[in-house]
Design an enzyme around this catalytic site. Structure first.
Site, PDB file in Angstrom:
ATOM      1  N   ASP A 201       0.852  -1.191   0.000  1.00  0.00           N
ATOM      2  CA  ASP A 201       0.000   0.000   0.000  1.00  0.00           C
ATOM      3  C   ASP A 201       0.885   1.237   0.000  1.00  0.00           C
ATOM      4  OD1 ASP A 201       0.284   1.121   3.012  1.00  0.00           O
ATOM      5  OD2 ASP A 201       0.363  -1.072   2.990  1.00  0.00           O
ATOM      6  N   ASP A 203       1.490   4.647   2.050  1.00  0.00           N
ATOM      7  CA  ASP A 203       1.190   5.026   3.421  1.00  0.00           C
ATOM      8  C   ASP A 203       0.335   6.283   3.494  1.00  0.00           C
ATOM      9  OD1 ASP A 203       1.885   3.773   5.963  1.00  0.00           O
ATOM     10  OD2 ASP A 203       2.743   5.715   6.489  1.00  0.00           O
TER      11      ASP A 203
END
Length: 266
Positions: A201, A203
């Protein structure tokens, strides 16, 4: 087969690796490791596998028994450790799905037992936290990026946007919760260690990010586990001889005040 040359420490969602594996419970002076170690063969090498968080993710990052895990692997003869982990991206030069071998680490954890040294003067060189030989070999593998700094935070919570933006402003590219003290414990036990980070992902502070959730992290890692296994098998088949590596020779001539299972190497 009761010993191994190489170990793989599995991260979130990476709970098995070996075919026809043999389970070997190992007792350590530091308590039980996260799970029984399993032994098998990959690419002609004897390999040990240990899921960092336990077989069913029983241990959150701040409660993993890192000392027992590394000691258990070393007691089985392991000299080289490959450590897949899930990370968040902090800068636009990485993206979800990237596999990155960082070359630097910043510790932002608190309260973790991070050394085997409990008495005396033993100061471990850690300017370069990852094995250069392993990193060079990994860099030749298709699909692996090299370089960058991984900041390790305490967890189990994710970062605030302000924290994430601060880390990115330092030039750090990856964020993780388990990379320390794992790396330094491996160094204290004279093992070559390499983090293999899957970006799951972006952040919370990254402009394109919308915050981080456990579901997306676990889902991205699950989608890439088989890919990681293929990358690891190829890398294991090309690992260099650990003999003479500075990851082991740093202790030459020093009086260590802790036990190195299996004897010291140089």
């Amino acid at each position: 087969m009761t010993s191994a040359d190489v170990a793989v420490i599995g991260g979130s969602g990476f709970y098995s690796f070996l075919d026809d594996a043999r389970s070997v419970p190992v007792e350590t002076p530091y308590g039980e490791p996260s799970a029984p170690v399993t032994l098998g063969e990959v690419s002609g090498r004897r390999v040990a596998f240990l899921p960092r968080h336990g077989e069913r993710h029983a241990f959150p990052p701040h409660l993993v028994n890192y000392r027992a895990n590394l000691w258990a692997l070393r007691s089985l003869g392991v000299r080289q450790v490959l450590a897949p982990c899930a990370v968040g991206g902090l800068r636009p030069d990485v993206a979800p799905g990237d596999v990155v071998v960082p070359d630097q680490l910043v510790d932002r954890t608190t309260g973790r037992a991070q050394s085997y040294v409990e008495s005396g003067a033993v100061h471990v060189p850690f300017a370069d936290p990852y094995c250069g030989r392993l990193a060079e070999t990994a860099g030749r593998q298709p699909g692996i990026k090299t370089g960058g700094t991984m900041v390790v935070v305490q967890g189990p919570r994710f970062s605030t946007r302000a924290e994430s933006q601060h880390y990115a402003a330092q030039g750090w590219s990856l964020i993780n919760m388990t990379g320390h003290p794992e790396a330094v414990l491996a160094r204290e036990l004279q093992m070559c260690y390499l983090s293999i980070a899957l970006v799951t992902d972006m952040d919370a502070g990254v402009e394109s990010g919308e915050g981080v959730g456990q579901e997306e992290v676990f889902a991205m890692f699950a989608r890439n586990v088989e890919r990681l296994k293929v990358l690891l098998a190829a890398l294991i088949g090309e690992l260099p001889d650990p003999a003479g590596c500075t990851c082991a020779t740093w202790a030459d001539g020093l009086d260590l005040t802790y036990e190195v299972p299996g004897g010291r190497t140089g």
